[in-house]
Design an enzyme around this catalytic site. Structure first.
Site, PDB file in Angstrom:
ATOM      1  N   GLY A  32       0.805  -1.224   0.000  1.00 41.75           N
ATOM      2  CA  GLY A  32       0.000   0.000   0.000  1.00 41.75           C
ATOM      3  C   GLY A  32       0.834   1.269   0.000  1.00 41.75           C
ATOM      4  O   GLY A  32       2.069   1.252  -0.102  1.00 41.75           O
ATOM      5  N   ILE A  84       1.457   3.382   2.416  1.00 39.65           N
ATOM      6  CA  ILE A  84       2.437   3.402   3.508  1.00 39.65           C
ATOM      7  C   ILE A  84       3.371   2.206   3.365  1.00 39.65           C
ATOM      8  O   ILE A  84       4.592   2.316   3.530  1.00 39.65           O
ATOM      9  CB  ILE A  84       1.730   3.333   4.881  1.00 39.65           C
ATOM     10  CG1 ILE A  84       0.867   4.559   5.117  1.00 39.65           C
ATOM     11  CG2 ILE A  84       2.751   3.172   6.012  1.00 39.65           C
ATOM     12  CD1 ILE A  84      -0.097   4.430   6.291  1.00 39.65           C
ATOM     13  N   ASP A 131       0.663  -8.817   1.798  1.00 45.70           N
ATOM     14  CA  ASP A 131      -0.518  -8.017   1.422  1.00 45.70           C
ATOM     15  C   ASP A 131      -1.478  -8.971   0.738  1.00 45.70           C
ATOM     16  O   ASP A 131      -1.112 -10.115   0.417  1.00 45.70           O
ATOM     17  CB  ASP A 131      -0.120  -6.869   0.469  1.00 45.70           C
ATOM     18  CG  ASP A 131      -1.123  -5.700   0.494  1.00 45.70           C
ATOM     19  OD1 ASP A 131      -2.306  -5.935   0.185  1.00 45.70           O
ATOM     20  OD2 ASP A 131      -0.716  -4.576   0.829  1.00 45.70           O
ATOM     21  N   ARG A 153      -8.364   7.645   4.563  1.00 46.73           N
ATOM     22  CA  ARG A 153      -9.452   8.629   4.464  1.00 46.73           C
ATOM     23  C   ARG A 153      -9.460   9.344   3.124  1.00 46.73           C
ATOM     24  O   ARG A 153      -8.430   9.465   2.470  1.00 46.73           O
ATOM     25  CB  ARG A 153      -9.230   9.732   5.524  1.00 46.73           C
ATOM     26  CG  ARG A 153      -9.640   9.343   6.887  1.00 46.73           C
ATOM     27  CD  ARG A 153      -9.847  10.576   7.742  1.00 46.73           C
ATOM     28  NE  ARG A 153      -8.619  11.226   8.200  1.00 46.73           N
ATOM     29  CZ  ARG A 153      -8.589  12.448   8.699  1.00 46.73           C
ATOM     30  NH1 ARG A 153      -9.700  13.179   8.747  1.00 46.73           N
ATOM     31  NH2 ARG A 153      -7.454  12.973   9.131  1.00 46.73           N
ATOM     32  N   ARG A 187     -11.480   9.659  10.852  1.00 45.33           N
ATOM     33  CA  ARG A 187     -10.829   8.347  10.943  1.00 45.33           C
ATOM     34  C   ARG A 187     -11.851   7.281  11.327  1.00 45.33           C
ATOM     35  O   ARG A 187     -11.775   6.144  10.885  1.00 45.33           O
ATOM     36  CB  ARG A 187      -9.677   8.393  11.943  1.00 45.33           C
ATOM     37  CG  ARG A 187      -8.483   9.226  11.464  1.00 45.33           C
ATOM     38  CD  ARG A 187      -7.432   9.290  12.546  1.00 45.33           C
ATOM     39  NE  ARG A 187      -6.274  10.112  12.198  1.00 45.33           N
ATOM     40  CZ  ARG A 187      -6.232  11.434  12.296  1.00 45.33           C
ATOM     41  NH1 ARG A 187      -7.295  12.114  12.689  1.00 45.33           N
ATOM     42  NH2 ARG A 187      -5.117  12.089  11.991  1.00 45.33           N
ATOM     43  N   ASP A 228       2.241  11.811  15.034  1.00 49.53           N
ATOM     44  CA  ASP A 228       1.832  13.011  15.773  1.00 49.53           C
ATOM     45  C   ASP A 228       3.060  13.682  16.406  1.00 49.53           C
ATOM     46  O   ASP A 228       3.164  14.914  16.448  1.00 49.53           O
ATOM     47  CB  ASP A 228       0.822  12.643  16.869  1.00 49.53           C
ATOM     48  CG  ASP A 228      -0.401  11.954  16.289  1.00 49.53           C
ATOM     49  OD1 ASP A 228      -0.883  12.408  15.230  1.00 49.53           O
ATOM     50  OD2 ASP A 228      -0.863  10.954  16.870  1.00 49.53           O
ATOM     51  N   HIS A 236      -5.143   8.977  18.785  1.00 47.71           N
ATOM     52  CA  HIS A 236      -4.728   9.396  17.447  1.00 47.71           C
ATOM     53  C   HIS A 236      -5.950   9.748  16.589  1.00 47.71           C
ATOM     54  O   HIS A 236      -6.291   9.031  15.650  1.00 47.71           O
ATOM     55  CB  HIS A 236      -3.882   8.308  16.776  1.00 47.71           C
ATOM     56  CG  HIS A 236      -3.481   8.683  15.376  1.00 47.71           C
ATOM     57  ND1 HIS A 236      -2.582   9.698  15.103  1.00 47.71           N
ATOM     58  CD2 HIS A 236      -3.891   8.227  14.169  1.00 47.71           C
ATOM     59  CE1 HIS A 236      -2.448   9.825  13.795  1.00 47.71           C
ATOM     60  NE2 HIS A 236      -3.245   8.952  13.195  1.00 47.71           N
TER      61      HIS A 236
HETATM   62  P1  NAD Z   1      -3.528   2.040   1.034  1.00 47.88           P
HETATM   63  O1  NAD Z   1      -4.915   1.777   0.600  1.00 47.88           O
HETATM   64  O2  NAD Z   1      -2.609   2.739   0.111  1.00 47.88           O
HETATM   65  O3  NAD Z   1      -2.834   0.666   1.451  1.00 47.88           O
HETATM   66  C1  NAD Z   1      -3.448  -0.249   2.281  1.00 47.88           C
HETATM   67  C2  NAD Z   1      -2.954  -1.626   1.923  1.00 47.88           C
HETATM   68  O4  NAD Z   1      -3.569  -2.558   2.799  1.00 47.88           O
HETATM   69  C3  NAD Z   1      -3.303  -2.053   0.485  1.00 47.88           C
HETATM   70  O5  NAD Z   1      -2.139  -2.485  -0.188  1.00 47.88           O
HETATM   71  C4  NAD Z   1      -4.268  -3.198   0.702  1.00 47.88           C
HETATM   72  O6  NAD Z   1      -4.168  -4.217  -0.296  1.00 47.88           O
HETATM   73  C5  NAD Z   1      -3.815  -3.718   2.056  1.00 47.88           C
HETATM   74  N1  NAD Z   1      -4.801  -4.562   2.712  1.00 47.88           N
HETATM   75  C6  NAD Z   1      -6.144  -4.431   2.769  1.00 47.88           C
HETATM   76  N2  NAD Z   1      -6.678  -5.468   3.440  1.00 47.88           N
HETATM   77  C7  NAD Z   1      -5.647  -6.237   3.831  1.00 47.88           C
HETATM   78  C8  NAD Z   1      -5.557  -7.440   4.561  1.00 47.88           C
HETATM   79  N3  NAD Z   1      -6.638  -8.064   5.043  1.00 47.88           N
HETATM   80  N4  NAD Z   1      -4.328  -7.972   4.772  1.00 47.88           N
HETATM   81  C9  NAD Z   1      -3.226  -7.342   4.304  1.00 47.88           C
HETATM   82  N5  NAD Z   1      -3.254  -6.218   3.594  1.00 47.88           N
HETATM   83  C10 NAD Z   1      -4.449  -5.668   3.368  1.00 47.88           C
HETATM   84  O7  NAD Z   1      -3.634   2.830   2.436  1.00 47.88           O
HETATM   85  P2  NAD Z   1      -2.462   3.594   3.208  1.00 47.88           P
HETATM   86  O8  NAD Z   1      -2.405   4.993   2.752  1.00 47.88           O
HETATM   87  O9  NAD Z   1      -1.232   2.768   3.176  1.00 47.88           O
HETATM   88  O10 NAD Z   1      -3.081   3.629   4.707  1.00 47.88           O
HETATM   89  C11 NAD Z   1      -3.247   2.436   5.417  1.00 47.88           C
HETATM   90  C12 NAD Z   1      -3.883   2.712   6.773  1.00 47.88           C
HETATM   91  O11 NAD Z   1      -3.002   3.480   7.602  1.00 47.88           O
HETATM   92  C13 NAD Z   1      -5.172   3.514   6.712  1.00 47.88           C
HETATM   93  O12 NAD Z   1      -6.089   2.956   7.606  1.00 47.88           O
HETATM   94  C14 NAD Z   1      -4.768   4.901   7.193  1.00 47.88           C
HETATM   95  O13 NAD Z   1      -5.839   5.615   7.752  1.00 47.88           O
HETATM   96  C15 NAD Z   1      -3.743   4.529   8.220  1.00 47.88           C
HETATM   97  N6  NAD Z   1      -2.810   5.605   8.604  1.00 47.88           N
HETATM   98  C16 NAD Z   1      -2.469   5.709   9.912  1.00 47.88           C
HETATM   99  C17 NAD Z   1      -1.581   6.667  10.334  1.00 47.88           C
HETATM  100  C18 NAD Z   1      -1.186   6.771  11.771  1.00 47.88           C
HETATM  101  O14 NAD Z   1      -0.612   7.791  12.162  1.00 47.88           O
HETATM  102  N7  NAD Z   1      -1.392   5.766  12.595  1.00 47.88           N
HETATM  103  C19 NAD Z   1      -1.037   7.563   9.392  1.00 47.88           C
HETATM  104  C20 NAD Z   1      -1.390   7.445   8.065  1.00 47.88           C
HETATM  105  C21 NAD Z   1      -2.304   6.456   7.659  1.00 47.88           C
HETATM  106  C1  LMR Z   2      -2.632  10.772   9.860  1.00 50.20           C
HETATM  107  O1  LMR Z   2      -2.602  11.275  10.986  1.00 50.20           O
HETATM  108  O2  LMR Z   2      -2.044  11.277   8.887  1.00 50.20           O
HETATM  109  C2  LMR Z   2      -3.354   9.471   9.663  1.00 50.20           C
HETATM  110  O3  LMR Z   2      -4.064   9.103  10.791  1.00 50.20           O
HETATM  111  C3  LMR Z   2      -4.165   9.428   8.424  1.00 50.20           C
HETATM  112  C4  LMR Z   2      -5.389  10.289   8.493  1.00 50.20           C
HETATM  113  O4  LMR Z   2      -6.450   9.798   8.095  1.00 50.20           O
HETATM  114  O5  LMR Z   2      -5.290  11.439   8.887  1.00 50.20           O
END
Ligand code: NAD
Ligand code: LMR
Length: 443
Positions: free
Chosen positions: A43, A45, A66, A113, A119, A182, A209
């Site tokens: 994905g 990230i 994945d 998002r 979130r 954060d 968060h």
């Molecule tokens: P993305 O859609 O680009 O990537 C997500 C990946 O997860 C995809 O490759 C998808 O195939 C995979 N996936 C889905 N279901 C799965 C499963 N059952 N098993 C394994 N892989 C699976 O999304 P992203 O931009 O990488 O964001 C991923 C998550 O991280 C989101 O929920 C986002 O809100 C969260 N996020 C959290 C923070 C934080 O500070 N904690 C920051 C940014 C994003």
């Molecule tokens: C962030 O803080 O960037 C992540 O939690 C992704 C989001 O949805 O804001």
């Protein structure tokens, strides 16, 4: 093209903590073998995170999992001439191998998002993903430190905790919600306003968060700067809205990925340092906590050989921060409770194939049946069932897994048994489309 000097500085940024190990005189000790698994590695990230973890000299084995796309990411990353061996795994049947032997499991799996969403709007889809990945971790790598990035973190960590408790593998020292982004943001924004070198800045961020649950403690920021109240308030708001700032700038193309990959790699590195016995590794994280009356809370945590060695209290707060703490509690509490409730809710459904009535079934019995008869079934039938169930009962559920025991029984037991766990609006569209193409038939 990237200059070799730039590559060297990228590498050294990630491994700075590692060289710290050498500086402290541990250089002659062999660096232990460590396996890191990334779930969701293909994905937004996952890919840059895979790159950054590949640059970490503490990692000997890098497992990229994945539902699709990982062979390509793994082939690509594996050509980098650093220590770790890289293997890509895709699809649920490869999850076991991806996880076995992992010391640290990082989970960025799930949907991000779009503008206008909170979130919590991701809950319906991501809760099911985290729940099933946590169940696999409980089976295949129960001793790993688990770093959950998937949102909403305030709920996904309680979900994982409940899954581990049910499996009998829960160890509160090994479960972390990654709130490092954060901290990264608070440091960057503070350095800009305080006009101090960003590399020297420290700012604790506590709470959770999401929005106001993110509480940066600028009164404890170092180097100290006498910033006006309105500047502190603006910094606090910007830190709380940092995720939204990126979501809006990306205009529908997801949320923070690159800064999150950095933050995720940084926190995983801290976990590895702790496991390897490096002293004084302290980072904020959302963990099981007694710091407030809430069961999970982000605060500074000392990392060690068993994961969390110590959860630090909040220290002295300014009046503004005290108020922020009180304001965040209700939202954080309800997100935690939502996660706990979801993890414990299993809707087990029986479809009687004669009259197509639906019953909610005793979960224990379902588990027994499941062990005895794990037979693949007719997907269109369960989709139609799910659609009708949602229409009839208005269940906010997300289809997750199903199993069939039909044809193995006769008489009163001649029915199909499905295990259905949650059906979101998004999935319902897919489910009902498929079901309409293949209407239920009696046979
Ligand atoms: P993305 O859609 O680009 O990537 C997500 C990946 O997860 C995809 O490759 C998808 O195939 C995979 N996936 C889905 N279901 C799965 C499963 N059952 N098993 C394994 N892989 C699976 O999304 P992203 O931009 O990488 O964001 C991923 C998550 O991280 C989101 O929920 C986002 O809100 C969260 N996020 C959290 C923070 C934080 O500070 N904690 C920051 C940014 C994003
Ligand atoms: C962030 O803080 O960037 C992540 O939690 C992704 C989001 O949805 O804001």
């Amino acid at each position: 093209m990237m200059k070799p000097s730039m590559l060297r500085s990228l590498h050294s940024a990630v491994s700075r903590r590692s060289s710290h190990l050498a500086r402290r005189g541990y250089a002659t000790e062999p660096v232990p073998e460590r396996k890191v698994a990334i779930l969701g590695a293909a994905g937004g990230i996952g890919q840059p995170l895979s790159l950054l973890i590949k640059l970490n000299p503490l990692v000997s084995s890098l497992s990229l999992y994945d539902i699709g796309g990982t062979p390509g990411v793994a082939a690509d990353v594996s050509h980098i001439n650093t220590r770790s061996e890289v293997v890509g795994y895709q699809g649920e049947d490869q999850l076991r191998k991806a996880l076995e032997g992992a010391d640290v499991v990082i989970i960025p799996a799930g949907v991000p998002r779009k503008p206008g969403m909170t979130r919590d709007d991701l809950f319906n889809i991501n809760a099911g993903i985290v729940k099933s990945l946590a169940a696999a971790i409980a089976k295949y790598s129960p001793h790993a430190l688990v770093n959950i990035i998937s949102n909403p973190v305030n709920s996904t960590i309680p979900i994982a905790a409940e899954v581990f408790k049910k499996a009998g593998t829960y160890d509160e020292k090994r479960l972390f919600g990654v709130t490092t982004l954060d901290v990264v943001r608070a440091k960057t924004f503070y350095a800009g306003k305080a006009n101090v070198p960003v590399a020297e800045v420290n700012v604790p961020v506590v709470g959770g968060h999401a929005g106001i649950t993110i509480l940066p403690l600028f009164s404890q920021a170092t180097p100290q700067a006498n910033l006006d109240d309105d500047v502190i308030q603006a910094l606090t708001k910007r830190t709380q809205d940092g995720g939204t700032e990126v979501v809006e700038a990306k205009a529908g193309k997801g949320s923070a990925t690159l800064s999150m990959a950095y933050a995720g790699a940084y926190f995983a590195d801290a976990c590895l340092k702790g496991l390897n016995g490096v002293p004084d590794v302290v980072e904020p994280s959302f963990v099981q906590s007694n710091v407030t009356e809430l069961p999970f809370f982000a605060s500074k945590v000392r990392l060690g050989k068993n994961g969390v060695e110590e959860v630090f209290g909040l220290g002295a707060l300014s009046d503004y921060e005290k108020q922020g703490l009180e304001n965040l509690k209700a939202e954080l509490k309800s997100s935690i409770e939502k996660g706990i409730k979801f993890a414990n809710q299993n809707v087990h459904v029986i479809l009687n194939r004669v009259d197509q009535t639906v019953f909610v079934y005793d979960p224990e019995l379902v588990i027994q049946f499941r062990r005895m008869y794990d037979v693949p079934g007719n997907i269109s039938l369960v989709m139609e069932l799910a659609r009708r169930m949602v229409q009839d009962k208005g269940h906010p559920l997300l289809f997750e897994t199903f199993l069939v025991i039909s044809k193995r029984f006769s008489g009163a037991f001649r029915h199909m048994l499905w295990e259905v766990d949650a059906l979101s609006d998004t999935n319902m569209v897919l489910l009902s489309e498929t079901a309409l193409r293949s209407p239920v038939k009696d046979n």
